[in-house]
Design a protein around this motif. Structure first.
Motif, mmCIF file in Angstrom:
data_model
loop_
_atom_site.group_PDB
_atom_site.id
_atom_site.type_symbol
_atom_site.label_atom_id
_atom_site.label_comp_id
_atom_site.label_asym_id
_atom_site.label_seq_id
_atom_site.Cartn_x
_atom_site.Cartn_y
_atom_site.Cartn_z
ATOM 1 N N PHE A 135 0.727 -1.223 0.061
ATOM 2 C CA PHE A 135 0.142 -0.074 -0.004
ATOM 3 C C PHE A 135 0.786 1.103 -0.202
ATOM 4 C CE2 PHE A 135 -2.601 -3.213 2.369
ATOM 5 C CZ PHE A 135 -3.689 -3.048 1.389
ATOM 6 N N GLN A 136 0.184 2.216 -0.618
ATOM 7 C CA GLN A 136 0.949 3.622 -0.430
ATOM 8 C C GLN A 136 0.847 4.268 1.370
ATOM 9 O OE1 GLN A 136 -1.353 6.250 -2.691
ATOM 10 N NE2 GLN A 136 -1.129 5.116 -4.638
ATOM 11 N N PRO A 137 1.648 4.913 1.541
ATOM 12 C CA PRO A 137 1.771 5.397 3.137
ATOM 13 C C PRO A 137 0.414 5.847 3.643
ATOM 14 C CG PRO A 137 3.428 6.335 1.754
ATOM 15 C CD PRO A 137 2.736 5.352 0.778
ATOM 16 N N LEU A 138 -0.502 6.488 2.952
ATOM 17 C CA LEU A 138 -1.799 6.865 3.500
ATOM 18 C C LEU A 138 -2.532 5.638 3.551
ATOM 19 C CD1 LEU A 138 -3.789 8.945 4.429
ATOM 20 C CD2 LEU A 138 -4.659 9.247 1.893
ATOM 21 N N ASP A 139 -2.524 4.707 2.843
ATOM 22 C CA ASP A 139 -3.086 3.616 2.751
ATOM 23 C C ASP A 139 -2.811 2.729 4.012
ATOM 24 O OD1 ASP A 139 -5.233 4.089 0.658
ATOM 25 O OD2 ASP A 139 -3.610 4.022 -0.559
ATOM 26 N N GLN A 140 -1.567 2.615 4.172
ATOM 27 C CA GLN A 140 -1.005 1.845 5.337
ATOM 28 C C GLN A 140 -1.472 2.277 6.625
ATOM 29 O OE1 GLN A 140 3.318 2.333 4.842
ATOM 30 N NE2 GLN A 140 3.524 1.010 3.186
ATOM 31 N N ALA A 141 -1.426 3.774 6.752
ATOM 32 C CA ALA A 141 -2.060 4.310 7.827
ATOM 33 C C ALA A 141 -3.395 4.027 7.984
ATOM 34 C CB ALA A 141 -1.831 5.943 7.956
ATOM 35 N N LEU A 142 -4.232 4.003 7.006
ATOM 36 C CA LEU A 142 -5.806 3.769 7.178
ATOM 37 C C LEU A 142 -6.009 2.481 7.585
ATOM 38 C CD1 LEU A 142 -6.800 5.869 3.847
ATOM 39 C CD2 LEU A 142 -7.327 6.361 6.490
ATOM 40 N N ASN A 143 -5.166 1.514 6.859
ATOM 41 C CA ASN A 143 -5.527 0.094 7.185
ATOM 42 C C ASN A 143 -4.947 -0.159 8.707
ATOM 43 O OD1 ASN A 143 -5.565 -2.349 4.962
ATOM 44 N ND2 ASN A 143 -4.884 -0.525 4.024
ATOM 45 N N VAL A 144 -4.153 0.217 9.418
ATOM 46 C CA VAL A 144 -3.727 0.059 10.740
ATOM 47 C C VAL A 144 -4.898 0.743 11.442
ATOM 48 C CG1 VAL A 144 -2.102 0.633 12.538
ATOM 49 C CG2 VAL A 144 -1.160 -0.141 10.256
ATOM 50 N N VAL A 145 -5.014 1.976 11.280
ATOM 51 C CA VAL A 145 -6.138 2.522 12.216
ATOM 52 C C VAL A 145 -7.474 1.790 11.914
ATOM 53 C CG1 VAL A 145 -7.567 4.625 12.290
ATOM 54 C CG2 VAL A 145 -4.942 4.890 12.074
ATOM 55 N N GLY A 146 -7.984 1.444 10.593
ATOM 56 C CA GLY A 146 -9.230 0.780 10.574
ATOM 57 C C GLY A 146 -9.354 -0.421 11.196
ATOM 58 N N LEU A 147 -8.197 -1.333 10.963
ATOM 59 C CA LEU A 147 -8.229 -2.803 11.446
ATOM 60 C C LEU A 147 -7.978 -2.901 12.821
ATOM 61 C CD1 LEU A 147 -6.406 -4.233 8.485
ATOM 62 C CD2 LEU A 147 -8.820 -4.398 8.900
ATOM 63 N N SER A 148 -7.427 -1.823 13.396
ATOM 64 C CA SER A 148 -7.166 -1.669 14.953
ATOM 65 C C SER A 148 -8.362 -1.459 15.498
ATOM 66 C CB SER A 148 -5.984 -0.629 15.315
ATOM 67 O OG SER A 148 -4.916 -1.192 14.848
ATOM 68 N N ALA A 149 -9.246 -0.543 15.033
ATOM 69 C CA ALA A 149 -10.379 -0.132 15.551
ATOM 70 C C ALA A 149 -11.152 -1.432 15.563
ATOM 71 C CB ALA A 149 -11.127 1.053 14.778
ATOM 72 N N LEU A 150 -11.433 -2.087 14.496
ATOM 73 C CA LEU A 150 -12.298 -3.208 14.694
ATOM 74 C C LEU A 150 -12.063 -4.211 15.782
ATOM 75 C CD1 LEU A 150 -12.889 -4.085 10.838
ATOM 76 C CD2 LEU A 150 -14.645 -2.894 12.399
ATOM 77 N N VAL A 151 -10.633 -4.492 15.777
ATOM 78 C CA VAL A 151 -10.128 -5.272 17.018
ATOM 79 C C VAL A 151 -10.416 -4.815 18.232
ATOM 80 C CG1 VAL A 151 -8.170 -6.348 17.946
ATOM 81 C CG2 VAL A 151 -8.268 -6.629 15.548
ATOM 82 N N LEU A 152 -10.458 -3.547 18.488
ATOM 83 C CA LEU A 152 -10.587 -2.870 19.914
ATOM 84 C C LEU A 152 -12.098 -3.027 20.253
ATOM 85 C CD1 LEU A 152 -7.903 0.110 19.844
ATOM 86 C CD2 LEU A 152 -7.970 -2.059 21.191
ATOM 87 N N LEU A 153 -12.965 -2.736 19.205
ATOM 88 C CA LEU A 153 -14.118 -2.513 19.307
ATOM 89 C C LEU A 153 -14.633 -4.004 19.697
ATOM 90 C CD1 LEU A 153 -15.537 0.084 16.704
ATOM 91 C CD2 LEU A 153 -15.745 0.206 19.197
ATOM 92 N N ALA A 154 -14.248 -4.941 19.043
ATOM 93 C CA ALA A 154 -14.844 -6.278 19.466
ATOM 94 C C ALA A 154 -14.204 -6.870 20.489
ATOM 95 C CB ALA A 154 -14.083 -7.421 18.225
ATOM 96 N N LEU A 155 -13.114 -6.194 20.930
ATOM 97 C CA LEU A 155 -12.718 -6.715 22.332
ATOM 98 C C LEU A 155 -13.617 -6.034 23.375
ATOM 99 C CD1 LEU A 155 -10.671 -8.074 24.127
ATOM 100 C CD2 LEU A 155 -9.203 -6.183 23.887
ATOM 101 N N VAL A 156 -14.098 -4.689 23.160
ATOM 102 C CA VAL A 156 -14.859 -4.150 24.243
ATOM 103 C C VAL A 156 -16.253 -4.648 24.138
ATOM 104 C CG1 VAL A 156 -16.254 -1.787 24.427
ATOM 105 C CG2 VAL A 156 -13.768 -1.899 23.876
ATOM 106 N N LEU A 157 -16.822 -5.226 23.183
ATOM 107 C CA LEU A 157 -17.929 -6.023 23.005
ATOM 108 C C LEU A 157 -17.771 -7.135 24.055
ATOM 109 C CD1 LEU A 157 -19.658 -5.702 19.636
ATOM 110 C CD2 LEU A 157 -20.373 -4.725 21.758
ATOM 111 N N VAL A 158 -16.702 -7.976 24.050
ATOM 112 C CA VAL A 158 -16.715 -8.948 24.996
ATOM 113 C C VAL A 158 -16.531 -8.743 26.324
ATOM 114 C CG1 VAL A 158 -15.085 -10.793 25.248
ATOM 115 C CG2 VAL A 158 -15.401 -10.514 22.902
#
Length: 139
Positions: free
Chosen positions: A98-121
């Protein structure tokens, strides 16, 4: 709120990949250059299977929104966590495509999904508004 986000994610991504697999492959996420197409050749079977998996997670999440018990909310969070952790790990170890911006977007978006799922648990009633009869709550 978290359940709504997961339901929308599951249903939108699931419908897109299941019913328009070539578009999903070429155009996902739709606002940036294709994230899927940079990672290998098109495989209709694989894209449709991923779509069906997202639809299943979306259906589970809609069910959790209807049933509204702590136990079902936790199980829904666990299902999203089981998917999101290896999914994020794969992308974190393949950011070079990925391009640098897309690298950052991937890290932020995918991390957010992991954290939100963890919060639901961990905190299902506080985050999703899950309630229901006392017998259905997990201490």
């Amino acid at each position: 709120m978290s359940l709504t986000l997961f339901a929308l994610t599951g249903l939108v991504v699931g419908c897109w990949a299941t019913f328009l697999p070539e578009s999903f492959y070429s155009d996902f996420p739709g606002v940036r250059p294709g994230y899927v197409s940079v990672d290998g050749p098109y495989n209709q079977h694989l894209v449709r299977d991923v779509g069906a998996m997202f639809l299943a997670l979306g259906a589970l999440t809609v069910g959790a929104m209807i049933v509204r018990t702590t136990t079902v909310t936790r199980l829904t969070g666990l299902a999203w966590l089981v998917f999101s952790v290896p999914h994020a790990f794969y992308h974190f170890t393949h950011l070079h495509v990925f391009q640098p911006l897309d690298q950052a977007l991937n890290v932020v978006g995918l991390s957010a999904l992991v954290l939100l799922a963890l919060v639901l648990v961990v905190l299902p009633a506080k985050v999703s508004g899950a309630g229901g009869p006392a017998r259905s709550r997990v201490p």
